[in-house]
Design an enzyme around this catalytic site. Structure first.
Site, PDB file in Angstrom:
ATOM      1  N   ASP A 477       0.657  -1.176   0.227  1.00 60.06           N
ATOM      2  CA  ASP A 477      -0.130  -0.056   0.122  1.00 60.06           C
ATOM      3  C   ASP A 477       0.709   1.299  -0.122  1.00 60.06           C
ATOM      4  OD1 ASP A 477      -2.507   1.589   0.115  1.00 60.06           O
ATOM      5  OD2 ASP A 477      -3.190   0.546   2.050  1.00 60.06           O
ATOM      6  N   ASP A 547     -10.783   1.976  -3.298  1.00 59.29           N
ATOM      7  CA  ASP A 547     -11.292   1.551  -1.773  1.00 59.29           C
ATOM      8  C   ASP A 547     -12.723   1.609  -2.172  1.00 59.29           C
ATOM      9  OD1 ASP A 547      -8.898   1.315  -0.590  1.00 59.29           O
ATOM     10  OD2 ASP A 547      -8.749   3.098   0.237  1.00 59.29           O
TER      11      ASP A 547
END
Ligand code: DGJ
Length: 732
Positions: A477, A547
């Site tokens: 990430d 997301d």
């Protein structure tokens, strides 16, 4: 495929079955473009397309005063002589001059393709591609410029990059070094760019090109969700099914600029490369600088064909290693189920239920290390938190493996929280301007990956965690943009190198981890899809797309992403309802019907759904296991745009056209309307196919279309918000 050098005319013709790319040495000695488009026959001399005329502008050849760079098409233009357009590069000599003139010196044609050192790039075996390297020289600065062009056998594609070498002893500064310039001879084009932001990534936007520049860029240190480093230049009437278009895909993950410039003489200039904003590369005597690669494609068969070109090229000639062309494991990630609030016991409970459903890989997301119980602490401390993982990562991996699942986990190696042991020990290891306040993003700072010792340290910490455990997957990430970019590892005059060196540092950490653990499947992520680019795919063959896991929003996000990136690279999961980002509730079937068109997985605790839904989940996983090879590697077609109507549809077709899968989605119900028809594409017109319980010819399905009423008996109706169906079509 071939590259022909015609010595008398000074022209190079690169071609394969689909495209021709023709370059010539201009009267100025620089390189000029004569043609790029659909394949044409070769001839000795194409110089009839060169404009030699006494127009009211400045001529570069003092003898005849008829040749001006401004009227002609350049391969890699400089600013400062007779081209008044935007330049592809700029070099500052020690005396402060920025005028350069690189003239043809020699060339090299060879089979295959060379690597670009430290950077991601497409690769090719000797029988897959041919490369032309043009060597140019600027006597005054004693610099060499190498322009590299690779044409691939099976694809309408040219991969380009440039390389500068300082052969003198005086230092020079590269102020700008883009990767490519393509000049087209008319301006009747539109630009399709992919705009967005967090949770609404890669929305196609069409802009008409007229006089002046139209551009997109990133200055965030990552390629960004705001403007993707992939864009299309198309004729106004080109759509998914027909027409001319060019694609430009940057194989790079940092700051970029992409631009189309329409000048006053019908020339359309397209440029792409590292953003010159805050870029200066100091090149000492004997040193070389290589730009990243741009992959340029041309189609005369519409945007589905253009996308399929990138899908296949990237699957076959960009993605590497064990996961190249391999169907991806169905995973369950705990992020939306627990966030950072978990124990080993609660994780194992989720994993056990996932196994029961048929999931293959369990992924432990953020929160397993240091003091990481919320966003405020722990990043940088890559040591297991004993309260959460009493037997460490190795222990949890063993227990998950014992359930019959593979195991993987989350990292964010480029970041540090001020509240961390790493920051307390090395406060100077972040990107920050001494004496100035540093901006925080998600309460974290960015580690200075332009410094080798920082990358080294993080590598060693991660190595220890991974090495001791049986790890099959890692989600990498990156959750904030770069600000106050300054490195204590560089002298003042090299601060302009930090953005690019940072990206090189990221690539080097990826390289080291991949070399140490070649079987691990990496998934890149950056607050969802903030770094979804071709550069990342070289290291991590899949990327968390967004997301935003809401099925209806995902239709648009995945549809937009499919223009430039393979379906198998699109991380897509079924999550809980009401959706955490949108509050919207959709059925478990619709959520899966969308997530199938990607890597497929679950982002929820399957213990939390009822038995009926759980049975459906089992069927979904079985369906995906059976069809994932086709979905992830077949030819993908966009059929109906979610940006234009309330319904959307897409399909995949196997390479041999014997099998297809169609997904149809109603984003908003329409009262008192007919369900209508959906025309398919890509099938064999003469083959007979079975769809549901009926038989059809391919040409029926493609020309009359399938009647959507057919699916009403299965419960699908367009008068219901968020209804959808997925159907399999088999040749008989
Ligand atoms: C942002 C990612 O996009 C999410 O999927 C999740 O991994 C969080 N970060 C964890 O902090």
């Amino acid at each position: 495929m071939n590259i022909i050098w015609n010595k008398t005319s000074g022209q190079f013709h690169l071609y394969n079955d689909r495209i021709s790319y023709i370059i010539a040495v201009a009267p100025s000695g620089e390189m000029t473009n004569l043609y790029f488009g659909k394949r044409i026959h070769d001839r000795e001399d194409f110089s009839y397309v060169v404009f030699r005329m006494g127009m009211p502008n400045i001529a570069v050849d003092a003898d005849t005063e008829t040749y001006s760079m401004e009227l002609n098409r350049q391969e890699y233009p400089s600013f400062g002589t007779t081209d008044f357009g935007t330049s592809a590069f700029e070099i500052e000599s020690e005396n402060g001059s920025r005028v350069s003139s690189f003239v043809y010196k020699s060339h090299n044609i060879f089979s295959g393709k060379r690597v670009i050192s430290g950077l991601p790039a497409t690769y090719a075996a000797e029988n897959e591609a041919m490369t032309l390297e043009l060597e140019m020289e600027d006597e005054q600065t004693q610099m060499t410029l190498l322009l590299s062009y690779t044409i691939f056998e099976g694809y309408p594609v040219v991969a380009r990059h440039a390389e500068f070498k300082n052969n003198g002893s005086a230092k020079v500064k590269i102020i700008k070094a883009l990767s490519c310039c393509v000049d087209l001879p008319d301006q009747d084009y539109e630009m399709v760019q992919f705009n967005g932001a967090w949770a609404r990534e890669r929305m196609p936007v069409v802009r008409r090109l007229t006089g002046g520049t139209t551009s997109i860029e990133s200055k965030r240190g990552v390629s960004s969700a705001n403007f993707n480093p992939f864009f299309i230049i198309k004729r106004p009437n080109t759509d998914d099914f027909a027409g001319d278009a060019y694609g430009f895909s940057f194989v790079y993950s940092g700051n970029f600029i992409a631009m189309a410039e329409a000048n006053s003489y019908e020339r359309l200039r397209i440029l792409m490369g590292i953003n010159p904003e805050r870029f200066t590369w100091v090149l000492n005597g004997g040193e070389t600088f290589e730009t990243p690669e741009v992959v340029i494609a041309h189609t005369d068969q519409g945007l589905n064909d253009l996308s399929q070109t990138y899908h296949s090229l990237y699957n076959n000639n960009l993605v590497r290693g064990k996961w190249k062309n391999k169907p991806r494991p169905i995973l369950n990630n705990n992020w939306e189920a627990t966030f950072m609030d978990f124990t080993e016991e609660s994780i194992l409970k989720i994993a056990a239920k996932a196994k029961e459903a048929g999931v293959e890989l369990f992924v432990l997301d953020d929160g397993w290390f240091g003091e990481r119980n919320d966003d405020f602490a722990g990043l940088g401390d890559w040591v297991e938190n004993p309260g959460k993982l009493p037997q460490g990562m190795a222990g949890l991996a063993r227990k998950v493996n014992a359930l019959g699942l593979q195991f993987g986990f989350w990292i964010e190696p480029e970041m540090v929280n001020p509240n961390s042991n790493l920051f307390r020990r090395h406060p100077d290891w972040v990107l920050a301007v001494p004496g100035r306040k540093s901006s925080l993003g998600r309460h974290q700072l960015v580690l200075d990956f332009s410094r080798e010792e920082v990358v080294d340290y993080i590598y060693n910490m991660l190595y220890k965690v991974i090495d001791g455990a049986n790890i099959s997957y890692i989600k990498w990430d990156m959750n904030r943009s770069l600000t106050e970019v300054f490195s204590l590892g560089c002298p003042p005059e090299e601060q302009g190198m930090v953005y690019h060196r940072y990206v090189l540092g990221v690539y080097s950490l990826y390289t080291r981890l991949i070399e140490a653990f070649p079987d691990i499947l990496f998934e890149s992520c950056s607050s969802g899809g903030n770094r979804f680019d071709a550069g990342m795919l070289y290291y991590a063959p899949q990327a968390w797309c967004s997301d935003n896991t809401d099925a209806i929003d995902r239709l648009r996000i995945q549809y937009g992403t499919s223009y430039g990136y393979p379906i198998v690279s699109i991380g897509s999961h079924v999550s809980a309802v009401p959706n955490q980002q949108t509050g919207r509730s959709t059925s478990i079937s619709t959520r899966a019907n969308v997530a199938y068109f990607g890597t497929f997985g679950y982002e929820l605790d399957l213990n939390e759904i009822d038995d009926k839904e759980f049975e459906k989940v089992k069927e979904q996983i079985e369906f995906m296991k059976k069809h994932r090879e086709l979905i992830q590697f077949g030819d993908f077609f966009r059929l109906r745009s979610p940006f234009e109507t309330d319904q959307t549809a897409w399909m995949v077709v196997s390479k041999d056209k014997k099998k297809a899968i169609v997904g149809f989605y109603c984003m908003r119900s329409n009262v008192n309307t007919l369900p209508g028809f959906l025309k398919l594409t890509g099938l064999d017109p003469d083959a007979r196919y079975r769809m549901e319980d009926k038989e059809y010819y391919g040409d029926e399905l493609m020309n009359m279309g399938i009647t959507l009423l057919e699916f009403y008996k299965k419960g699908f109706t367009i008068s219901e918000d968020y209804a959808s169906f997925v159907t399999v079509i088999d040749a008989i």
